[in-house]
Design a protein around this motif. Structure first.
Motif, short mmCIF file in Angstrom:
data_model
loop_
_atom_site.label_atom_id
_atom_site.label_comp_id
_atom_site.label_asym_id
_atom_site.label_seq_id
_atom_site.Cartn_x
_atom_site.Cartn_y
_atom_site.Cartn_z
N GLU A 161 0.82 -1.30 -0.13
CA GLU A 161 -0.04 0.04 0.06
C GLU A 161 0.90 1.15 0.06
N ASN A 162 1.98 1.30 0.89
CA ASN A 162 2.83 2.41 0.83
C ASN A 162 2.14 3.64 1.30
N LYS A 163 1.43 3.55 2.25
CA LYS A 163 0.55 4.72 2.94
C LYS A 163 1.45 5.44 3.71
N LYS A 164 2.19 4.35 4.50
CA LYS A 164 3.19 4.98 5.65
C LYS A 164 4.72 4.04 5.48
N PRO A 165 5.43 4.63 6.29
CA PRO A 165 6.79 3.91 6.03
C PRO A 165 6.49 2.67 7.04
N VAL A 166 7.35 1.61 6.88
CA VAL A 166 7.25 0.51 7.62
C VAL A 166 8.00 0.87 9.03
N PHE B 199 15.53 3.63 2.58
CA PHE B 199 14.97 3.92 1.56
C PHE B 199 13.46 3.15 1.60
N TYR B 200 13.72 1.78 1.70
CA TYR B 200 12.23 0.93 1.64
C TYR B 200 11.76 1.02 2.89
N LEU B 201 12.29 1.03 4.07
CA LEU B 201 11.78 0.86 5.28
C LEU B 201 11.47 2.24 5.88
N ARG B 202 12.04 3.04 5.74
CA ARG B 202 11.66 4.40 6.43
C ARG B 202 11.13 5.31 5.54
N THR B 203 10.77 5.33 4.31
CA THR B 203 10.01 6.09 3.40
C THR B 203 9.00 5.34 2.47
N ILE B 204 8.20 6.02 2.21
CA ILE B 204 7.19 5.43 1.27
C ILE B 204 7.46 5.24 -0.23
N ASN B 205 8.99 5.86 -0.61
CA ASN B 205 9.27 5.84 -2.04
C ASN B 205 9.30 4.50 -2.72
N LYS B 206 9.06 4.53 -3.93
CA LYS B 206 9.55 3.54 -4.81
C LYS B 206 10.87 3.79 -5.66
N LEU B 207 11.60 2.94 -6.04
CA LEU B 207 12.54 3.32 -6.99
C LEU B 207 12.29 3.74 -8.32
N ASP B 208 12.55 4.97 -8.52
CA ASP B 208 12.17 5.77 -9.94
C ASP B 208 13.23 5.00 -11.04
N VAL B 209 13.01 4.32 -11.93
CA VAL B 209 13.99 4.15 -13.10
C VAL B 209 13.53 4.64 -14.18
N ILE B 210 14.68 5.48 -14.86
CA ILE B 210 14.61 6.30 -16.10
C ILE B 210 14.91 5.56 -17.15
N VAL B 211 14.20 5.19 -18.21
CA VAL B 211 14.90 4.58 -19.27
C VAL B 211 14.56 5.48 -20.65
N LYS B 212 15.70 6.23 -20.99
CA LYS B 212 15.93 7.24 -21.91
C LYS B 212 16.55 6.74 -23.24
#
Length: 527
Positions: free
Chosen positions: A370-375, A453-466
């Motif tokens: 769900e990524n609504k709150k950090p773990v 990054f994964y436990l203390r934030t709700i961010n997802k890894l942004d992968v840019i393909v250019k």
């Protein structure tokens, strides 16, 4: 319970009879100086009147002299007397706290608190804790206790904080109407019948979480078989099953052993070999209770690659390692027990159905995040604050990510070390930082950025393909500055590249596919 993440291990703690009870939080100064050594609970239980009456003895060590001893106990129960080191003392009982006024020197102390009454009833066990005064299908008393979210203070005076367990274990002396059976933690030391009542004396010598110090009552039959652990120790494997379900017990114990073999493979020997390995039928769905896991899934099995699988039996048993043996020092770090235990569920699929089935299960887990709150939301938190679904699923998926980042040859031995090294087990407690440092040391990599990054934030890894040329693409991480392995599928097949903010160029006649097996929670942005 959130079935979508296959878990029942904790409940939202709006407690029995509408009280807002929760466990943990900031440790009270009066309790910070107390080291609990042993609880001995003596109660007369009346299922018809729904009452308990008796006393609890608490052995503790004070790090300094004090004028106040503070214990947690719900005000639903009435305290009659408080005795400290053999002398009766004045006390107050307000706001679910017993405050005993007594000058007590540093060192050992023994407190005996007499109390009784009607404990709070669970409105929806195990999610809302309390006593369940049920009847079995033949109309006989069927009693259970659940209290992870609220704490054991729902029925006995204690220091209700996850950072302190009784190092010398606990004893339960429970009296019930004759004909009923009391199942408890550890070993059954004696059974004594006088008149129309029977007393069961249970004792565990292991350190144990407060919420696991409890008992169940029913018309049980004890079905047992021997189990030889991965280290060659013999321990009784038992099922406290309602008498009319006795014929189902043999098959169920076979599934119990099947799960035990897989969990021992990844997490080491069953932790409580000097006592027992047991499950107990309950009127609620189930919970992890040390050496006596509650089971109420009604023998509903699913088929996994031709083998029967009881997800609840497996999950709650996994907590014997993750929660009971490896215990987080703060509820804020609850993902350790819940997330890694849920990862243990995926290990069943890996062993029984293969790596591809495991991959599919983890991909499904990623979709449910769900990524609504950090773990991990901070420190000194209580059960209400930390309990979100992602401590299960996202916690498990993080272990999946970690495995991919550091590789199997490091990941699996380090995971087993976390579950077996005395530094992290039994009397010692762990935090998220402890887990990070262990895996960082083992891998030779600074993994703190990944944990944060994964436990203390709700961010997802942004992968840019250019696309930078006719058949060339630069793959870059825009919001994470650490080298990560990344699988990319091009027209020539699969290859592993390094993902970072600098970027890696790949050649392909078609648009590259990023992380097809889903090792990361991510967003892929094509430019």
């Amino acid at each position: 319970m959130k079935l979508k993440i296959l878990s029942v291990a904790i409940l939202i703690s709006v407690s029995c009879l509408g009280q807002n009870l929760k466990s943990g939080g900031k440790l009270k100064p009066e309790q910070a100086i107390m080291d609990i050594r042993h609880y001995a609970i003596t109660l007369d239980v009346d299922p018809e009147q729904k009452t308990i009456n008796g006393f609890t003895e608490i052995d503790l060590v004070l790090s300094q002299a004090t004028d106040v001893l503070l214990f947690d106990l719900v005000n639903l129960l009435k305290v009659d007397k408080a005795i400290v080191n053999g002398k009766e003392q004045k006390f107050t009982h307000e706001n679910d706290l017993i405050r005993i006024t007594s000058r007590v020197p540093a060192g050992k102390a023994k407190v005996r608190i007499s109390y009784g009454g009607k404990p709070g009833e669970s409105e929806r066990a195990p999610w809302i804790g309390g006593f369940t005064w049920a009847k079995d299908s033949l109309g006989r008393p069927f009693v259970a206790i659940t209290c992870q979210g609220e704490g054991a203070k729902i029925y006995f005076p204690c220091k209700d904080h996850p950072s302190d367990e009784p190092n010398e274990g606990a004893a339960l002396n429970i009296t019930v109407p004759k004909g009923l059976y009391v199942a408890g933690p550890g070993l059954l030391k004696s059974v004594n019948t006088k008149g129309n009542k029977t007393t069961y004396n249970w004792k565990t010598n292991y350190t144990i979480s407060n919420y696991c110090i409890l008992f169940n009552v029913g018309n049980y039959k004890v079905v047992s078989r021997p189990y030889t652990t991965i280290d060659g120790n013999k321990v009784p494997m038992e099922f406290y099953v309602l008498d009319y379900h006795e014929k189902k017990a043999k098959r169920h114990l076979e599934l119990f052993e099947q799960s035990a073999r897989i969990l021992e493979k990844y997490f080491g020997e069953y932790p409580w070999v000097k006592e027992k390995m047991a499950i107990c039928e309950t009127p609620h769905l189930g919970m992890e209770h040390q050496t006596l896991n509650a089971y109420g899934n009604q023998f509903r099995y699913q088929n996994v690659n031709g083998k029967d699988f009881d997800w609840l039996l497996h999950h709650e048993f996994g907590h014997e390692w993750w929660a009971n043996k490896v215990t987080n020092v703060d509820w804020a770090d609850m993902w350790i027990q819940e997330g890694i235990c849920t990862y243990g569920d995926a290990m069943f699929f890996r062993d029984v159905a293969g790596e591809e089935a495991y991959q599919q299960r983890m991909a499904q887990t990623a979709m449910r995040t769900e990524n609504k709150k950090p773990v991990v939301q901070g420190k000194d938190l209580d059960t209400d604050q930390v309990y979100i679904g992602d401590i299960y699923g996202k916690g498990a998926f993080f272990m999946h990510t970690l495995r991919y980042v550091i590789g199997d040859e490091i990941f699996f031995p380090t995971l087993k070390k976390l579950a077996t090294d005395p530094k992290y087990t039994y009397d010692n407690f762990v935090s998220t930082d402890d887990v990070e440092k262990l895996f960082s040391t083992a891998s030779g990599k600074d993994l703190k950025p990944l944990f944060d990054f994964y436990l203390r934030t709700i961010n997802k890894l942004d992968v840019i393909v250019k696309q930078i040329d006719d058949k060339k693409y630069r793959v870059t991480a825009s919001n994470f500055d650490m080298d990560l392995p990344l699988e990319v599928v091009t027209d020539k097949g699969s290859q592993k590249i390094t993902l970072n903010k600098t970027g890696t160029v790949v050649e392909s006649a078609s648009m590259p596919v990023i992380d097809p097996k889903v090792f990361y929670l991510k967003r892929v942005i094509y430019e």
